[in-house]
Enzyme design. Structure first.
Site, mmCIF file in Angstrom:
data_model
loop_
_atom_site.group_PDB
_atom_site.id
_atom_site.type_symbol
_atom_site.label_atom_id
_atom_site.label_comp_id
_atom_site.label_asym_id
_atom_site.label_seq_id
_atom_site.Cartn_x
_atom_site.Cartn_y
_atom_site.Cartn_z
ATOM 1 N N ALA A 168 0.180 -0.986 0.145
ATOM 2 C CA ALA A 168 -0.220 -0.161 -0.127
ATOM 3 C C ALA A 168 1.219 1.405 -0.123
ATOM 4 C CB ALA A 168 -0.711 -0.018 1.213
ATOM 5 N N HIS A 186 1.170 -13.168 4.505
ATOM 6 C CA HIS A 186 0.880 -11.543 4.966
ATOM 7 C C HIS A 186 2.123 -10.864 5.405
ATOM 8 C CE1 HIS A 186 -2.554 -9.032 2.999
ATOM 9 N NE2 HIS A 186 -1.445 -7.687 3.557
ATOM 10 N N ARG A 223 14.291 -12.466 0.869
ATOM 11 C CA ARG A 223 15.530 -10.502 1.087
ATOM 12 C C ARG A 223 17.029 -11.154 -0.114
ATOM 13 N NH1 ARG A 223 11.837 -10.106 2.506
ATOM 14 N NH2 ARG A 223 11.370 -8.752 4.454
ATOM 15 N N THR A 240 -6.162 -11.071 -2.375
ATOM 16 C CA THR A 240 -6.193 -10.876 -0.787
ATOM 17 C C THR A 240 -7.338 -11.956 -0.287
ATOM 18 O OG1 THR A 240 -4.774 -9.298 -1.227
ATOM 19 C CG2 THR A 240 -4.806 -9.776 0.779
ATOM 20 N N GLY A 288 6.559 -13.609 1.523
ATOM 21 C CA GLY A 288 7.499 -13.889 3.243
ATOM 22 C C GLY A 288 8.651 -14.000 3.429
ATOM 23 N N ARG A 314 -1.214 -4.985 14.088
ATOM 24 C CA ARG A 314 -0.076 -4.184 14.317
ATOM 25 C C ARG A 314 0.518 -3.360 15.345
ATOM 26 N NH1 ARG A 314 -1.062 -4.099 7.787
ATOM 27 N NH2 ARG A 314 -1.468 -6.145 7.618
#
Length: 357
Positions: A74, A249, A284, A149, A281, A158
């Protein structure tokens, strides 16, 4: 790619960095996503000709330069004025799909006008008609896939955002949900303004009948993001879904949810090729992409690292992140004895036990 995160931390307001980096609850699921990759090792093959090693692959029936798509995230304009336009241009240059979020800060029509392969991520809204309208809008704009989603009946708790009383910076809005713009920017007496806004906008009544309704309403490939249970993946394939993204997520919903990489092998086995299986998820680096392919994924979604690149250097920053990922993937493939991404799916893996406290 950790360097990109450090560079972004030097320029971002702490509450914006927390919004991107953070997870839900005690952030167990967030940490476990990275730990899952750290526990899996591949068995390289030797005496293979890798002089022509390439990273090319196919996702949703279309060729890509590497089996990677940029995940829906977002409000890119939180971190850079060019927002999603810069990220989309960098994805185009890298030859990978870019996923426009329902909570994008730039309208989908402007993003597709930049060219490249664009997917659209959809949240099912309380106003069902608006959900289908957004799907049609994305299709009309030229998007090549829809990604529903399915793991957000409401936003997880959060705690970084709650403690920061997080609200959108001035000038940033939800471009596809105009009526909520003011409420997302409003800083409440306590808690996260973004969480309060999504609680009003998102439907907690998303069910398989909604998936079937969406499948009937669009010609585009349909992807379900947020699947962890093999039974749900099988049901998705039976409902005509083209792909699932095995995902918790990014550790931002149920804290303690199984990492996508740990769930991946069972999902791949359960669907038996009836639909494509991607994972996200904790990705990297290029070795992580190799690991996901070896465990049966057709590709990965990467979310936070492009945002760090965007914050640190705009479009060029995202390009550097994606170029680095491609370089690392090519290196990993060759050193594993794979002339291409197809060979990675034949590698053996060993999963080490989780370390104790």
């Amino acid at each position: 790619m950790d360097d990109a995160e450090r560079a972004a931390a030097a320029v971002l307001p702490p509450e914006v960095r927390d919004f991107i980096a953070g997870g839900s609850g005690r952030e167990r699921a967030l940490a476990a996503n990275r730990e899952a990759f750290d526990r899996v090792f591949v068995t390289p093959r030797v005496l293979r000709d890798v002089s022509g090693c390439g990273t090319e692959a196919v996702l949703l029936g279309r060729p890509v330069r590497m089996p990677v798509a940029i995940a829906p995230v977002a409000y890119h304009r939180m971190v850079h004025p060019d927002g999603e336009l810069a990220t989309a241009r960098a994805a185009k240059a890298a030859g990978v799909p870019f996923t426009v979020a329902t909570l994008s800060s730039v309208p989908v029509e402007e993003v597709t006008a930049a060219g490249g392969s664009v997917w659209f991520q959809l949240y099912w809204l309380r106003e069902r008609g608006r959900s289908l309208e957004l799907a049609r809008r994305a299709e009309d704009a030229g998007c090549e896939a829809l990604m529903l989603t399915v793991d957000v009946p409401w936003m997880g708790r959060r705690l970084r955002d709650v403690r920061n009383r997080f609200a959108l910076p001035a000038g940033v809005r939800a471009a596809h949900l105009d009526t909520g713009a003011a409420s997302v920017a409003h800083r409440p007496g306590g808690g996260s303004a973004v969480a309060a806004h999504t609680a009003r906008a998102f439907s907690p009544a998303l069910t398989w009948s909604c998936v079937e309704e969406l499948r009937a309403a669009t010609r585009l490939p349909l992807v379900l993001k947020g699947v962890l249970a093999p039974e749900d993946a099988v049901r998705a394939a039976e409902s005509g879904v083209d792909a699932v993204v095995v995902s918790n997520h990014g550790g931002r919903q149920l804290d303690g949810a199984l990492p996508g990489l740990d769930a991946l092998p069972a999902v791949v086995e359960a669907v038996g090729g009836a639909c494509e299986v991607m994972v996200d998820g904790g990705v990297r680096g290029g070795t992580d992409v190799l690991t996901a392919l070896a465990l049966g994924a057709s590709g990965v979604l990467v979310g936070r690292p492009p945002m760090w690149g965007l914050a640190a250097g705009g479009e060029d920053g995202v390009r550097r992140v994606l170029d680095l990922l491609a370089c690392e993937l090519g290196d990993a493939l060759g050193l594993a004895g794979c002339a291409g991404t197809a060979g990675a799916r034949r590698l053996r893996t060993v999963r080490l036990p989780q370390a104790g406290p």
